[in-house]
Design a protein around this motif. Structure first.
Motif, PDB file in Angstrom:
ATOM      1  N   PRO A 201       0.777  -1.112  -0.102  1.00 46.89           N
ATOM      2  CA  PRO A 201      -0.234   0.113  -0.031  1.00 46.89           C
ATOM      3  C   PRO A 201       0.680   1.254   0.033  1.00 46.89           C
ATOM      4  O   PRO A 201       0.394   2.329  -0.754  1.00 46.89           O
ATOM      5  N   THR A 202       1.975   1.167   0.779  1.00 47.06           N
ATOM      6  CA  THR A 202       2.817   2.472   0.766  1.00 47.06           C
ATOM      7  C   THR A 202       3.266   3.041  -0.462  1.00 47.06           C
ATOM      8  O   THR A 202       3.565   3.973  -0.831  1.00 47.06           O
ATOM      9  N   SER A 203       3.740   1.797  -1.393  1.00 48.43           N
ATOM     10  CA  SER A 203       4.231   1.958  -2.626  1.00 48.43           C
ATOM     11  C   SER A 203       3.450   2.684  -3.450  1.00 48.43           C
ATOM     12  O   SER A 203       3.649   3.525  -4.434  1.00 48.43           O
ATOM     13  N   PHE A 204       2.001   2.170  -3.370  1.00 54.56           N
ATOM     14  CA  PHE A 204       0.864   2.841  -4.303  1.00 54.56           C
ATOM     15  C   PHE A 204       0.875   4.233  -3.834  1.00 54.56           C
ATOM     16  O   PHE A 204       0.543   5.119  -4.766  1.00 54.56           O
ATOM     17  N   ASP A 205       0.838   4.509  -2.666  1.00 53.70           N
ATOM     18  CA  ASP A 205       0.309   5.947  -2.157  1.00 53.70           C
ATOM     19  C   ASP A 205       1.595   7.018  -2.705  1.00 53.70           C
ATOM     20  O   ASP A 205       1.288   7.876  -3.100  1.00 53.70           O
ATOM     21  N   SER A 206       2.925   6.256  -2.629  1.00 49.45           N
ATOM     22  CA  SER A 206       3.954   7.071  -3.016  1.00 49.45           C
ATOM     23  C   SER A 206       3.922   7.285  -4.597  1.00 49.45           C
ATOM     24  O   SER A 206       4.199   8.330  -5.046  1.00 49.45           O
ATOM     25  N   PHE A 207       3.542   6.087  -5.044  1.00 53.87           N
ATOM     26  CA  PHE A 207       3.340   6.525  -6.668  1.00 53.87           C
ATOM     27  C   PHE A 207       2.446   7.594  -7.067  1.00 53.87           C
ATOM     28  O   PHE A 207       2.495   8.371  -8.025  1.00 53.87           O
ATOM     29  N   GLU A 208       1.162   7.607  -6.497  1.00 49.02           N
ATOM     30  CA  GLU A 208       0.262   8.345  -6.522  1.00 49.02           C
ATOM     31  C   GLU A 208       0.545   9.825  -6.232  1.00 49.02           C
ATOM     32  O   GLU A 208       0.307  10.823  -7.185  1.00 49.02           O
ATOM     33  N   GLU A 209       1.339   9.874  -5.370  1.00 53.00           N
ATOM     34  CA  GLU A 209       2.031  11.324  -4.730  1.00 53.00           C
ATOM     35  C   GLU A 209       2.904  11.829  -5.878  1.00 53.00           C
ATOM     36  O   GLU A 209       2.953  12.817  -6.277  1.00 53.00           O
ATOM     37  N   GLN A 210       3.639  10.992  -6.614  1.00 54.17           N
ATOM     38  CA  GLN A 210       4.728  11.107  -7.487  1.00 54.17           C
ATOM     39  C   GLN A 210       5.226   9.916  -8.466  1.00 54.17           C
ATOM     40  O   GLN A 210       5.932   9.163  -7.853  1.00 54.17           O
ATOM     41  N   PRO A 211       4.535   9.971  -9.417  1.00 53.83           N
ATOM     42  CA  PRO A 211       4.884   8.938 -10.389  1.00 53.83           C
ATOM     43  C   PRO A 211       6.361   8.984 -10.646  1.00 53.83           C
ATOM     44  O   PRO A 211       6.693  10.004 -11.017  1.00 53.83           O
ATOM     45  N   LEU A 212       7.022   7.912 -10.709  1.00 52.97           N
ATOM     46  CA  LEU A 212       8.492   7.804 -10.815  1.00 52.97           C
ATOM     47  C   LEU A 212       8.981   6.871 -11.306  1.00 52.97           C
ATOM     48  O   LEU A 212       8.829   5.554 -11.078  1.00 52.97           O
ATOM     49  N   SER A 213       9.911   6.952 -12.581  1.00 50.65           N
ATOM     50  CA  SER A 213      10.902   5.805 -12.990  1.00 50.65           C
ATOM     51  C   SER A 213      12.210   6.449 -13.247  1.00 50.65           C
ATOM     52  O   SER A 213      12.439   7.292 -13.830  1.00 50.65           O
ATOM     53  N   ARG A 214      13.043   5.489 -12.655  1.00 54.53           N
ATOM     54  CA  ARG A 214      14.615   5.970 -12.591  1.00 54.53           C
ATOM     55  C   ARG A 214      15.330   4.739 -13.348  1.00 54.53           C
ATOM     56  O   ARG A 214      14.848   3.776 -12.736  1.00 54.53           O
ATOM     57  N   TYR A 215      16.365   5.180 -13.950  1.00 55.42           N
ATOM     58  CA  TYR A 215      17.213   3.964 -14.756  1.00 55.42           C
ATOM     59  C   TYR A 215      18.437   4.343 -14.637  1.00 55.42           C
ATOM     60  O   TYR A 215      18.891   5.515 -14.510  1.00 55.42           O
ATOM     61  N   HIS A 216      19.533   3.276 -15.007  1.00 61.39           N
ATOM     62  CA  HIS A 216      20.795   3.671 -15.216  1.00 61.39           C
ATOM     63  C   HIS A 216      21.270   2.728 -16.456  1.00 61.39           C
ATOM     64  O   HIS A 216      20.503   1.980 -16.739  1.00 61.39           O
ATOM     65  N   LYS A 217      22.116   3.007 -16.977  1.00 61.09           N
ATOM     66  CA  LYS A 217      22.715   2.263 -18.207  1.00 61.09           C
ATOM     67  C   LYS A 217      23.628   1.207 -17.850  1.00 61.09           C
ATOM     68  O   LYS A 217      23.944   1.019 -16.512  1.00 61.09           O
ATOM     69  N   GLY A 218      24.036   0.563 -18.688  1.00 61.87           N
ATOM     70  CA  GLY A 218      24.935  -0.675 -18.403  1.00 61.87           C
ATOM     71  C   GLY A 218      26.417  -0.036 -17.667  1.00 61.87           C
ATOM     72  O   GLY A 218      26.748   0.863 -18.359  1.00 61.87           O
ATOM     73  N   ALA A 219      27.048  -0.838 -16.832  1.00 58.43           N
ATOM     74  CA  ALA A 219      28.360  -0.475 -16.252  1.00 58.43           C
ATOM     75  C   ALA A 219      29.339  -0.377 -17.305  1.00 58.43           C
ATOM     76  O   ALA A 219      29.190  -1.339 -17.990  1.00 58.43           O
TER      77      ALA A 219
END
Length: 219
Positions: A201-219
């Motif tokens: 539930p807390t993950s969905f609450d956080s998603f609703e407050e701020q949808p967020l996708s973060r990534y990195h490239k290959g090392a």
């Protein structure tokens, strides 16, 4: 004048270990690629049956997987992913290996040469997440594919890796809220039991407050 889609021949493949990962970690990335006119493919790698919510609901593994898939399908429909581009591999939750994921990624790269591939980071603590990312990293390092991005969960900050945040369009917020609602829906007649939200539930609450996708490239 007809609008020309510059990404009409671009294929983007998201390798998703469990139902709701596509939203909580990859949500803005999926939305951005769909809205950008790419051919978005979403591969659900496992059956998602290991969640503790299954016991609470008194379901068999099959019943639970089918219910989770309904939430997953509803979410992807809101994102605009075509039903024919959703692929269910049904590997037992918790048993996803590098080798199994490797074979699936190779299959998609062969079908869509020069596709863009998206998976979890190999630094993730969950075995299914970690192994999917490790498989993609290995193929990138070997030169089997050329375009790979590795996504990290909210709150994770892998040491030594530079993270990029997907662009967020505030106009898309109603879609994100509708996606989140699909994981909260309870309707016994239609086979919805709010499994995603009950699980994290807390993950969905956080998603609703701020949808967020973060990534990195290959090392």
């Amino acid at each position: 004048m007809a609008i020309i889609n510059p990404n009409v021949n671009s294929h983007v493949v998201f390798y998703i270990p469990h139902q709701d990962d596509e939203t909580l970690t990859f949500g803005t990335a999926i939305m951005n690629h769909v809205m950008g006119g790419h051919n978005v493919h979403v591969v659900l790698l496992t059956d998602g049956s290991a969640s503790g919510v299954r016991t609470d609901l008194g379901m068999t593994e099959l019943e639970f997987t089918e219910a989770r898939n309904r939430e997953f399908e509803k979410a992807l429909n809101i994102y605009g992913v075509k039903p024919e581009n959703i692929d269910y591999r049904n590997i037992k939750d918790g048993t996803l290996t590098v080798a199994k994921t490797d074979a699936i990624i190779r299959e998609y790269e062969a079908k869509y040469p020069l596709a863009k591939h998206k998976a979890f980071s190999w630094t993730d603590a969950h075995v299914d997440h970690k192994n999917s990312g490790q498989a993609l990293k290995n193929l990138l390092t070997a030169g089997i594919l050329t375009d790979a991005r590795f996504y990290v969960r909210r709150g994770d900050n892998p040491v030594g890796l530079t993270l990029t945040t997907e662009a967020y369009n505030a106009l898309h917020l109603p879609f994100y809220l509708a996606v989140s609602a699909s994981y909260k829906l309870i309707n016994d007649r239609l086979g919805f039991y709010g499994i995603g939200y009950k699980s994290v539930p807390t993950s969905f609450d956080s998603f609703e407050e701020q949808p967020l996708s973060r990534y990195h490239k290959g090392a």
